[in-house]
Enzyme design. Sequence first.
Site, mmCIF file in Angstrom:
data_model
loop_
_atom_site.group_PDB
_atom_site.id
_atom_site.type_symbol
_atom_site.label_atom_id
_atom_site.label_comp_id
_atom_site.label_asym_id
_atom_site.label_seq_id
_atom_site.Cartn_x
_atom_site.Cartn_y
_atom_site.Cartn_z
ATOM 1 N N ASP A 6 -2.770 7.246 -8.601
ATOM 2 C CA ASP A 6 -3.900 8.159 -8.445
ATOM 3 C C ASP A 6 -3.522 9.602 -8.771
ATOM 4 O OD1 ASP A 6 -5.430 6.056 -7.696
ATOM 5 O OD2 ASP A 6 -5.329 6.433 -5.549
ATOM 6 N N ASP B 39 -0.496 3.742 6.462
ATOM 7 C CA ASP B 39 0.755 3.632 7.190
ATOM 8 C C ASP B 39 1.618 4.865 7.006
ATOM 9 O OD1 ASP B 39 -0.186 1.157 7.561
ATOM 10 O OD2 ASP B 39 1.166 0.179 6.151
#
Length: 698
Positions: free
Chosen positions: A143, A514
């Site tokens: 990304d 996470d």
Amino acid sequence: MDEARQPLSRKVPIPSSKINPYRMVIIIRLMVLGFFFHYRVMHPVPDAFALWLISVICEIWFAMSWILDQFPKWLPIERETYLDRLTLRFDKEGQSSLLAPVDFFVSTVDPLKEPPLVTANTVLSILAVDYPVDKISCYVSDDGAAMLTFEALSETSEFAKKWVPFCKKYSIEPRAPEWYFLQKIDYLKDKVAPNFVRERRAMKREYEEFKVRINALVAKAQKVPEEGWTMQDGTPWPGNNVRDHPGMIQVFLGQSGGHDIEGNELPRLVRVSAVLTNAPYLLNLDCDHYINNSKAIKEAMCFMMDPLIGKKVCYVQFPQRFDGIDRHDRYANRNVVFFDINMKGLDGIQGPIYVGTGCVFRRQALYGYDAPKQKSLHRGPANCWPKWCICCCCFGDRKSKKKTMKPKAEKKKRSFFKRAENQSPAYTLGEIEEGAPVAENEKAGIVNQEKLEKKFGQSSVFVASTLLENGGTLKSASPASLLKEAIHVISCGYEDKTDWGKEIGWIYGSVTEDILTGLRCIAMVLRWALGSVEIFFSNHCPLWYGYGGGLKCLERFSYINSIVYPFTSIPLLAYCTLPAICLLTGKFITPELTNVASLWFMALFICIFATGILEMRWSGVGIDDWWRNEQFWVIGGVSSHLFALFQGLLKVIAGIDTSFTVTSKGGDDEEFSELYTFKWTTLLIPPTSLLLLNSLGW
């Protein structure tokens, strides 16, 4: 039974000698709770009425939370697979493999926070899996469009040409080189090839040189030129603007996958996209995960390609195992209780919860299509989330993958698979002629093109690919047209005004992700809890979503528990404060106990202990893991969950989108971003205050 109809997997129920006593204690505990609350409600404390009322409310909430958490564990199971049958039926030696193609999807965003060496190990473990190479394609979704990731993947593709044949030649496990060479085991066990030691030493040297090259790239990336990065031809790197860059596709190991040093074909390695191969199954991994069992994909195919249940399996969720954690796991990072108790319980009801990574999806289910009908081909409701069968791949001592202990950067595309009610596809899967473009299909006149474009976007090639039950590319599409279409599909604006991120694919907008390592595990718990709070206030809240779609009651209990548990932080904080207040004021929440009342209190405590002991007995979870989980439930409840609830309420009610970071920096452009940024040390204020307050009370 006919060989072609033999199942490829089976459920293994927990022995009745272990599970029945557990169920009996649960029933007894429910009865004791009834008598306990009867006594508590009927015997208020006049001189400490406020304290008594608060305590009773908290205890009722805890009891409801326990019911939501406990009853989904009523029918736990394990699963076994028959790899020999899978091989005999689909992958006979000397014949073309009939195993289904699988696309691997690895996501990353910032190589400075997600080290390229970690991503490289994940990719290498994928390229070396025990699966036909022409059936595998690995897509790395970056990304951030970082040049560092591009260069690191280029180095990885070259090293893979040496690493993959080495793994397959000597049956190496695990096939992530970092963790293979760190193993403190007898690596000569079961090795009989005379050249193994020499080749292993040479490969270790190759890997160390590879690490040095990756480290050099990281060091180079620390010093970004003022004008930004440039490519070899002198043109600016398209990804210099991280927040606004064009879609890019880089094929490292191409259409045939490239070849290793021994001349064998390698799997495809591509930086971004889906229409290029369109495999019927896909496995998504975070960049800091690696496949710890090279046969894991075949294990998943034992469910997906099972002749009896395969067509109805939506996804197969693998359990997570973790590396790099301290020996005592003081922050319950391993999540053993969740994976080995809760998930096995859900698997016995209707299937486990999708945990965001390490999951093999049927692509058609992810697109929102209903499971194929066995008899009729009539159109039906497409609320396929509860109708699909879901499997949890728990193989006892077999570990499917492990997670490295590296910090994670926040990503947008994370949540769980959902599907809107009463939205049906133009065709059920059985009505689509496999391999035919929509325009060439004889039923093309029935297809509601506008509806499909609303769902999947303005790409006729991609829309057509979604209708192919068995995946594959369109026969009429050339490689050049597919590449052009892929660039169009990955563009940032493609998903605008479509159902992507809302009803199709992964749900966007949740920060459930996470972050692991030391005390920063509290940060990870905050991120999970915040995601749960956001879901609670969304249209997908299981309290009111999906009724009439086939979701079983106990399965709904679990989904409800997964989104309401952050609200427990308020009664938990209050209840943990009560002992100190009682000791400091001399007022108590219970009247003087009679002999009968004492018996009910003792019976409740005994039932609580018995439930825990019997739970550990049937699940095989050790007392250390179980106790750490209980400890961290309290620590997380009065810290991360509390802040997550506060953040969620601010976002939903006041429209203030707070952020969380484990570093000291705030936003880049927002003057007051620090006001809405939580540091991990801030999370420790409530539990530390409780500790001091209770110490003062004693």
